[in-house]
Enzyme design. Structure first.
Site, PDB file in Angstrom:
ATOM      1  N   ASP A  15       0.859  -1.160  -0.168  1.00  0.00           N
ATOM      2  CA  ASP A  15       0.041   0.208  -0.003  1.00  0.00           C
ATOM      3  C   ASP A  15       0.909   1.280  -0.107  1.00  0.00           C
ATOM      4  O   ASP A  15       1.989   1.400   0.515  1.00  0.00           O
ATOM      5  CB  ASP A  15      -0.994  -0.064   1.339  1.00  0.00           C
ATOM      6  CG  ASP A  15      -2.111   0.992   1.041  1.00  0.00           C
ATOM      7  OD1 ASP A  15      -2.558   1.273  -0.039  1.00  0.00           O
ATOM      8  OD2 ASP A  15      -2.566   1.394   2.146  1.00  0.00           O
ATOM      9  N   GLY A  16       0.344   2.318  -0.486  1.00  0.00           N
ATOM     10  CA  GLY A  16       0.938   3.591  -0.544  1.00  0.00           C
ATOM     11  C   GLY A  16       1.397   4.101  -1.793  1.00  0.00           C
ATOM     12  O   GLY A  16       2.193   5.206  -2.024  1.00  0.00           O
ATOM     13  N   ASN A  17       1.255   3.689  -2.900  1.00  0.00           N
ATOM     14  CA  ASN A  17       1.472   3.831  -4.141  1.00  0.00           C
ATOM     15  C   ASN A  17       0.931   5.418  -4.738  1.00  0.00           C
ATOM     16  O   ASN A  17       1.708   6.008  -5.195  1.00  0.00           O
ATOM     17  CB  ASN A  17       1.165   3.090  -5.503  1.00  0.00           C
ATOM     18  CG  ASN A  17       1.799   1.500  -5.197  1.00  0.00           C
ATOM     19  OD1 ASN A  17       2.599   1.372  -4.613  1.00  0.00           O
ATOM     20  ND2 ASN A  17       1.411   0.503  -6.228  1.00  0.00           N
ATOM     21  N   ARG A  35      -1.201   9.277 -10.095  1.00  0.00           N
ATOM     22  CA  ARG A  35      -1.204   8.191  -9.004  1.00  0.00           C
ATOM     23  C   ARG A  35      -0.612   6.846  -9.811  1.00  0.00           C
ATOM     24  O   ARG A  35       0.123   6.099  -9.506  1.00  0.00           O
ATOM     25  CB  ARG A  35      -2.730   7.654  -8.685  1.00  0.00           C
ATOM     26  CG  ARG A  35      -3.481   8.507  -7.932  1.00  0.00           C
ATOM     27  CD  ARG A  35      -4.565   8.202  -7.536  1.00  0.00           C
ATOM     28  NE  ARG A  35      -4.573   6.737  -6.839  1.00  0.00           N
ATOM     29  CZ  ARG A  35      -4.565   6.510  -5.630  1.00  0.00           C
ATOM     30  NH1 ARG A  35      -4.461   7.351  -4.795  1.00  0.00           N
ATOM     31  NH2 ARG A  35      -4.506   5.314  -5.158  1.00  0.00           N
ATOM     32  N   ASN A  70     -11.174  -2.849  -4.997  1.00  0.00           N
ATOM     33  CA  ASN A  70     -10.495  -1.808  -5.933  1.00  0.00           C
ATOM     34  C   ASN A  70     -11.144  -1.796  -7.088  1.00  0.00           C
ATOM     35  O   ASN A  70     -10.805  -0.789  -7.865  1.00  0.00           O
ATOM     36  CB  ASN A  70      -8.909  -2.333  -6.214  1.00  0.00           C
ATOM     37  CG  ASN A  70      -7.862  -2.098  -5.080  1.00  0.00           C
ATOM     38  OD1 ASN A  70      -7.171  -3.071  -4.680  1.00  0.00           O
ATOM     39  ND2 ASN A  70      -8.191  -1.362  -4.163  1.00  0.00           N
TER      40      ASN A  70
HETATM   41  C1  IPE Z   1      -5.542  -2.656  -0.019  1.00  0.00           C
HETATM   42  O1  IPE Z   1      -5.122  -1.457  -0.427  1.00  0.00           O
HETATM   43  C2  IPE Z   1      -5.338  -3.710  -1.318  1.00  0.00           C
HETATM   44  C3  IPE Z   1      -3.902  -3.657  -1.895  1.00  0.00           C
HETATM   45  C4  IPE Z   1      -2.811  -3.163  -1.438  1.00  0.00           C
HETATM   46  C5  IPE Z   1      -4.039  -4.149  -3.377  1.00  0.00           C
HETATM   47  P1  IPE Z   1      -6.148  -0.339  -0.419  1.00  0.00           P
HETATM   48  O2  IPE Z   1      -5.639   0.997  -0.448  1.00  0.00           O
HETATM   49  O3  IPE Z   1      -6.960  -0.934  -1.428  1.00  0.00           O
HETATM   50  O4  IPE Z   1      -6.900  -0.421   0.895  1.00  0.00           O
HETATM   51  P2  IPE Z   1      -7.970   0.570   1.832  1.00  0.00           P
HETATM   52  O5  IPE Z   1      -8.914   0.854   0.876  1.00  0.00           O
HETATM   53  O6  IPE Z   1      -7.025   1.743   2.221  1.00  0.00           O
HETATM   54  O7  IPE Z   1      -8.248  -0.205   3.027  1.00  0.00           O
HETATM   55  C1  IPE Z   2      -1.688   0.158  -3.300  1.00  0.00           C
HETATM   56  O1  IPE Z   2      -1.571   1.634  -3.335  1.00  0.00           O
HETATM   57  C2  IPE Z   2      -1.865  -0.500  -4.805  1.00  0.00           C
HETATM   58  C3  IPE Z   2      -3.375  -0.988  -5.038  1.00  0.00           C
HETATM   59  C4  IPE Z   2      -4.134  -0.854  -4.002  1.00  0.00           C
HETATM   60  C5  IPE Z   2      -3.796  -1.348  -6.104  1.00  0.00           C
HETATM   61  P1  IPE Z   2      -2.828   2.615  -3.184  1.00  0.00           P
HETATM   62  O2  IPE Z   2      -3.016   2.979  -4.707  1.00  0.00           O
HETATM   63  O3  IPE Z   2      -3.904   1.944  -2.541  1.00  0.00           O
HETATM   64  O4  IPE Z   2      -1.922   3.757  -2.787  1.00  0.00           O
HETATM   65  P2  IPE Z   2      -2.383   5.049  -1.548  1.00  0.00           P
HETATM   66  O5  IPE Z   2      -3.166   4.284  -0.474  1.00  0.00           O
HETATM   67  O6  IPE Z   2      -3.712   5.575  -2.367  1.00  0.00           O
HETATM   68  O7  IPE Z   2      -1.462   5.872  -1.291  1.00  0.00           O
HETATM   69 MG    MG Z   3      -4.004   2.243  -0.451  1.00  0.00          MG
END
Ligand code: IPE
Ligand code: IPE
Ligand code: MG
Length: 244
Positions: A19-21, A32, A67
């Site tokens: 998480d955190g991309n 993003r 997602n």
């Molecule tokens: C969880 O991350 C799913 C993946 C890393 C693929 P999310 O960014 O979707 O989770 P929430 O919505 O913050 O709980």
């Molecule tokens: C995780 O990073 C990757 C996926 C859920 C596909 P995010 O896209 O959730 O990154 P943040 O949480 O918005 O920073």
């Molecule tokens: Mg996320």
């Protein structure tokens, strides 16, 4: 206290919520999707490091069943990246003897993505080293319901007895059938939740939450995390004295 990894005490199964991309990209005033692209590099580093240190199963949460609710443009870009990753990485997986597997609602993936995934899984099917298990359109509650439906179908058709349902046999109906439960679940990105990931399988997993945004995760931090894991006492309900 040990400062180097004990190869005999590595977690067998490591599962990661990457998480955190999005926030990584935002911090750099990028779109993003640039964060997801940078995330792929972190995936490559992590796969390599885990294989090198003797991890048997690495599960990566790449796309959750929730997602799909993101903007269509982002979903499309993520699917495209997944295809590229599969196409580009297969040769390297074979070279490193890594077998690719996937869990989740794979039927929801676009046919082209599914085809690429199948191709990569077929090509690596005889690899005997680490298992790289991708969680794609994965959600734990959905997985558990699908498993229950499957069991009840067998019950109705007379092939199964209700008494045969135990925590151990139930596992055979989950997408992770055949895989050990995760020993260590890591979430990057500074959120302290599981977001519908491996809820059943996480029963006795050690949890680790890192503030690092996924694209920034380096080998050195993975080593620290594995070291931290090795210093934990996993009691499984018992007391310390019973463990030795
Ligand atoms: C969880 O991350 C799913 C993946 C890393 C693929 P999310 O960014 O979707 O989770 P929430 O919505 O913050 O709980
Ligand atoms: C995780 O990073 C990757 C996926 C859920 C596909 P995010 O896209 O959730 O990154 P943040 O949480 O918005 O920073
Ligand atoms: Mg996320």
């Amino acid at each position: 206290m040990r400062k180097t990894l004990d190869r005999d005490k590595m977690p067998r199964h490591v599962a990661i919520i990457m998480d955190g991309n999005g926030r990584w990209a935002k911090k750099k005033q990028l779109q993003r999707i640039k964060g997801h692209e940078a995330g792929i590099k972190a995936v490559e580093r992590t796969v390599e490091y885990c294989a090198k240190t003797g991890i048997q199963v690495l599960t990566l949460y790449a796309f959750s069943s929730e997602n799909w609710r993101r903007p269509a443009l982002e979903v499309r870009a993520l699917m495209k990246l997944l295809r590229l990753f599969l196409r580009r990485e297969t040769a390297r997986l074979i070279k490193n003897n890594i077998r690719l597997q996937a869990i989740g609602q794979l039927y929801r993936l676009e046919p082209v993505v599914r085809a690429e995934l199948k191709k990569a899984m077929d090509k690596t099917s005889s690899c005997t080293g680490m298992v790289l298990n991708l969680a794609l359109s994965y959600g734990s509650r959905d997985e558990i319901i699908r498993a229950m439906k499957h069991f009840f179908q067998e019950l109705e058709s007379g092939g199964k007895d209700l008494a045969a349902l135990t925590p151990e046999t139930f596992h055979d109906y989950l997408d992770t059938a055949g895989l050990p439960d995760p020993d260590l679940i890591l979430r990057t990105g500074g959120e302290y939740r599981l977001s519908n990931f491996l809820l059943w399988q996480a029963a006795y997993a050690e949890l680790y939450f890192s503030e690092t945004l996924w694209p920034d995760l380096a080998e050195s931090e993975l080593e620290e995390i594995f070291l931290d894991y090795q210093h934990r006492e996993r009691r499984f309900g018992m007391i310390s004295e019973q463990l030795s």
